[in-house]
Design a protein around this motif. Structure first.
Motif, PDB file in Angstrom:
ATOM      1  N   VAL A 120       0.832  -1.202   0.000  1.00 40.09           N
ATOM      2  CA  VAL A 120       0.000   0.000   0.000  1.00 40.09           C
ATOM      3  C   VAL A 120       0.869   1.256   0.000  1.00 40.09           C
ATOM      4  CG1 VAL A 120      -1.588   1.368   1.424  1.00 40.09           C
ATOM      5  CG2 VAL A 120      -2.073  -1.055   0.966  1.00 40.09           C
ATOM      6  N   THR A 121       1.935   1.238   0.757  1.00 37.67           N
ATOM      7  CA  THR A 121       2.846   2.384   0.801  1.00 37.67           C
ATOM      8  C   THR A 121       3.454   2.642  -0.578  1.00 37.67           C
ATOM      9  OG1 THR A 121       3.360   1.990   3.135  1.00 37.67           O
ATOM     10  CG2 THR A 121       4.924   3.326   1.882  1.00 37.67           C
ATOM     11  N   GLN A 122       3.801   1.571  -1.280  1.00 38.56           N
ATOM     12  CA  GLN A 122       4.337   1.712  -2.638  1.00 38.56           C
ATOM     13  C   GLN A 122       3.307   2.336  -3.579  1.00 38.56           C
ATOM     14  OE1 GLN A 122       5.498  -2.247  -3.764  1.00 38.56           O
ATOM     15  NE2 GLN A 122       7.250  -2.303  -2.373  1.00 38.56           N
ATOM     16  N   TYR A 123       2.058   1.882  -3.488  1.00 35.66           N
ATOM     17  CA  TYR A 123       1.018   2.396  -4.380  1.00 35.66           C
ATOM     18  C   TYR A 123       0.676   3.848  -4.052  1.00 35.66           C
ATOM     19  CZ  TYR A 123       0.498  -2.561  -5.469  1.00 35.66           C
ATOM     20  OH  TYR A 123       0.742  -3.868  -5.836  1.00 35.66           O
ATOM     21  N   GLN A 124       0.679   4.182  -2.769  1.00 37.42           N
ATOM     22  CA  GLN A 124       0.443   5.572  -2.387  1.00 37.42           C
ATOM     23  C   GLN A 124       1.550   6.478  -2.924  1.00 37.42           C
ATOM     24  OE1 GLN A 124       0.125   4.812   1.861  1.00 37.42           O
ATOM     25  NE2 GLN A 124      -2.063   5.317   1.840  1.00 37.42           N
ATOM     26  N   ALA A 125       2.781   5.988  -2.918  1.00 36.24           N
ATOM     27  CA  ALA A 125       3.908   6.768  -3.439  1.00 36.24           C
ATOM     28  C   ALA A 125       3.765   6.981  -4.945  1.00 36.24           C
ATOM     29  CB  ALA A 125       5.229   6.057  -3.123  1.00 36.24           C
ATOM     30  N   ARG A 126       3.284   5.964  -5.655  1.00 41.80           N
ATOM     31  CA  ARG A 126       3.064   6.113  -7.107  1.00 41.80           C
ATOM     32  C   ARG A 126       2.011   7.179  -7.374  1.00 41.80           C
ATOM     33  NH1 ARG A 126       3.706   0.640 -10.522  1.00 41.80           N
ATOM     34  NH2 ARG A 126       5.375  -0.345  -9.337  1.00 41.80           N
ATOM     35  N   LEU A 127       0.942   7.163  -6.602  1.00 46.31           N
ATOM     36  CA  LEU A 127      -0.118   8.157  -6.771  1.00 46.31           C
ATOM     37  C   LEU A 127       0.414   9.559  -6.507  1.00 46.31           C
ATOM     38  CD1 LEU A 127      -3.248   6.508  -5.101  1.00 46.31           C
ATOM     39  CD2 LEU A 127      -3.093   7.314  -7.461  1.00 46.31           C
ATOM     40  N   GLU A 128       1.156   9.705  -5.439  1.00 47.62           N
ATOM     41  CA  GLU A 128       1.681  11.023  -5.071  1.00 47.62           C
ATOM     42  C   GLU A 128       2.661  11.529  -6.121  1.00 47.62           C
ATOM     43  OE1 GLU A 128       2.138  14.565  -3.318  1.00 47.62           O
ATOM     44  OE2 GLU A 128       0.596  13.051  -2.949  1.00 47.62           O
ATOM     45  N   ALA A 129       3.502  10.645  -6.643  1.00 48.39           N
ATOM     46  CA  ALA A 129       4.454  11.046  -7.676  1.00 48.39           C
ATOM     47  C   ALA A 129       3.727  11.502  -8.935  1.00 48.39           C
ATOM     48  CB  ALA A 129       5.398   9.894  -8.002  1.00 48.39           C
ATOM     49  N   ALA A 130       2.648  10.800  -9.289  1.00 43.78           N
ATOM     50  CA  ALA A 130       1.856  11.184 -10.465  1.00 43.78           C
ATOM     51  C   ALA A 130       1.227  12.554 -10.254  1.00 43.78           C
ATOM     52  CB  ALA A 130       0.779  10.138 -10.728  1.00 43.78           C
ATOM     53  N   ARG A 131       0.681  12.776  -9.074  1.00 43.78           N
ATOM     54  CA  ARG A 131       0.035  14.067  -8.779  1.00 43.78           C
ATOM     55  C   ARG A 131       1.047  15.206  -8.792  1.00 43.78           C
ATOM     56  NH1 ARG A 131      -3.159  10.898  -4.153  1.00 43.78           N
ATOM     57  NH2 ARG A 131      -5.089  10.421  -5.284  1.00 43.78           N
ATOM     58  N   GLN A 132       2.222  14.950  -8.252  1.00 46.94           N
ATOM     59  CA  GLN A 132       3.270  15.976  -8.239  1.00 46.94           C
ATOM     60  C   GLN A 132       3.679  16.345  -9.663  1.00 46.94           C
ATOM     61  OE1 GLN A 132       4.847  17.822  -5.864  1.00 46.94           O
ATOM     62  NE2 GLN A 132       3.373  17.071  -4.371  1.00 46.94           N
ATOM     63  N   GLN A 133       3.864  15.344 -10.504  1.00 48.79           N
ATOM     64  CA  GLN A 133       4.250  15.602 -11.891  1.00 48.79           C
ATOM     65  C   GLN A 133       3.177  16.420 -12.604  1.00 48.79           C
ATOM     66  OE1 GLN A 133       4.334  12.275 -14.698  1.00 48.79           O
ATOM     67  NE2 GLN A 133       6.275  13.045 -15.482  1.00 48.79           N
ATOM     68  N   ALA A 134       1.923  16.033 -12.399  1.00 49.10           N
ATOM     69  CA  ALA A 134       0.825  16.701 -13.099  1.00 49.10           C
ATOM     70  C   ALA A 134       0.582  18.122 -12.592  1.00 49.10           C
ATOM     71  CB  ALA A 134      -0.448  15.863 -12.958  1.00 49.10           C
ATOM     72  N   PRO A 251      -0.012   4.208 -14.834  1.00 50.23           N
ATOM     73  CA  PRO A 251       1.059   4.592 -15.770  1.00 50.23           C
ATOM     74  C   PRO A 251       0.588   4.748 -17.208  1.00 50.23           C
ATOM     75  CG  PRO A 251       1.467   2.406 -14.824  1.00 50.23           C
ATOM     76  CD  PRO A 251       0.330   3.000 -14.087  1.00 50.23           C
ATOM     77  N   GLN A 252      -0.407   3.971 -17.624  1.00 57.43           N
ATOM     78  CA  GLN A 252      -0.932   4.139 -18.982  1.00 57.43           C
ATOM     79  C   GLN A 252      -1.640   5.482 -19.128  1.00 57.43           C
ATOM     80  OE1 GLN A 252      -2.808   0.564 -20.886  1.00 57.43           O
ATOM     81  NE2 GLN A 252      -2.109  -0.494 -19.046  1.00 57.43           N
ATOM     82  N   LEU A 253      -2.399   5.864 -18.125  1.00 58.30           N
ATOM     83  CA  LEU A 253      -3.050   7.174 -18.150  1.00 58.30           C
ATOM     84  C   LEU A 253      -2.012   8.294 -18.166  1.00 58.30           C
ATOM     85  CD1 LEU A 253      -5.973   6.622 -15.619  1.00 58.30           C
ATOM     86  CD2 LEU A 253      -6.226   7.264 -18.026  1.00 58.30           C
ATOM     87  N   GLN A 254      -0.962   8.136 -17.386  1.00 53.92           N
ATOM     88  CA  GLN A 254       0.096   9.147 -17.372  1.00 53.92           C
ATOM     89  C   GLN A 254       0.721   9.307 -18.759  1.00 53.92           C
ATOM     90  OE1 GLN A 254       2.132   7.383 -13.678  1.00 53.92           O
ATOM     91  NE2 GLN A 254       2.686   9.553 -13.582  1.00 53.92           N
TER      92      GLN A 254
END
Length: 268
Positions: A120-134, A251-254
């Protein structure tokens, strides 16, 4: 002393994927015929159900000490198993947070809470990284996500949340909150009026046909069609609310939204 379940039947693919990721796949004694991830599960585990139908006697013959189900669509199956004396847990995750909580709960049920928390921590980090980039982009493209074409169904809640995390703006945010497909029906005219920049098809169980979509009356005036931003994300990657949402769907959406940003010159 706690005795964790040793013989688990999973009636949807999401919990199968979680148990494999936790290294607890040896506990699984039966799966749904619609299980897609991981692919090896289809070879290793007996298939004992569909999605809304199941052979109760076949499930009981496996002598499960836990059956994992998903949503109101499996309520009748769950009820029959409960009446037969089975331990049943029914998940009903409809959002990204719900999906993360499902992973934690599966971990708790099998005594693998720490491993589930790590996931879960890994998936939360992926979400946060995507939001930061966007967050650096000056404009968010309007995205129409189509779950089905006849009738036309717009995005379910977790798909809309993924679109937002990847830097897009869902076409019908007010409809994505509805669980029932019939409440998420839209018309071609409604979509055209929203003027989406991107169209993403994820027709559950069949291949997306962009040429058919482009030919809808009036859609030639839509930015997504004019600039060729029609894409497919396979339903197994984004319409099954499990780990794949974070490892495949996001990642596909990104990639899709980044491509739009680059083509329009919006990316910094």
């Amino acid at each position: 002393m706690k005795h964790w379940p040793q013989r688990i039947v999973c009636l949807t693919t999401e919990t199968v994927e979680v148990l494999y990721l936790l290294g607890e796949q040896d506990r699984i004694v039966g799966i749904s015929g619609f299980t897609t991830r991981p692919a090896v599960a289809r070879k290793e585990k007996p298939k004992i159900s569909g999605f809304t139908s199941a052979n109760i006697e076949k499930i009981l013959a496996l002598q499960p000490d836990l059956v994992l189900c998903f949503s109101n669509l499996q309520a009748d199956i769950a009820a029959a198993l409960i009446k037969a004396g089975c331990q049943v847990h029914v998940f009903n995750q409809r959002s990204l947070d719900d999906t993360l909580q499902m992973i934690l709960t599966v971990g708790d049920l099998v005594g693998a809470s720490d491993k589930a928390q790590t996931l879960v921590t890994q998936y939360q980090a992926r979400l946060e990284a995507a939001r930061q980039q966007a967050s650096a982009w000056p404009r968010k493209p309007v995205v129409y996500f189509e779950e089905w074409d006849e009738p036309m169904l717009c995005s379910i809640r977790w798909a809309a949340e993924l679109i937002a995390a990847a830097g897009g703006q869902d076409c019908f945010p007010e409809l994505s909150q509805f669980q029932s497909a019939k409440d998420r029906q839209v018309t071609a005219a409604q979509v055209l009026a929203a003027q989406p920049d991107i169209v993403i098809g994820s027709w559950c169980g069949k291949k997306f046909q962009p040429e058919k979509v482009k030919a809808r009356p009036g859609w030639q005036a839509m930015p997504a069609v004019q600039h060729g931003h029609l894409y497919e994300i396979k339903s197994v990657d984004i319409l099954q609310p499990g780990p794949a949402l974070f490892t495949e769907g996001l990642p596909q959406l990104q990639t899709i939204i980044q491509h739009w940003q680059q083509q329009t010159g919006s990316a910094l």
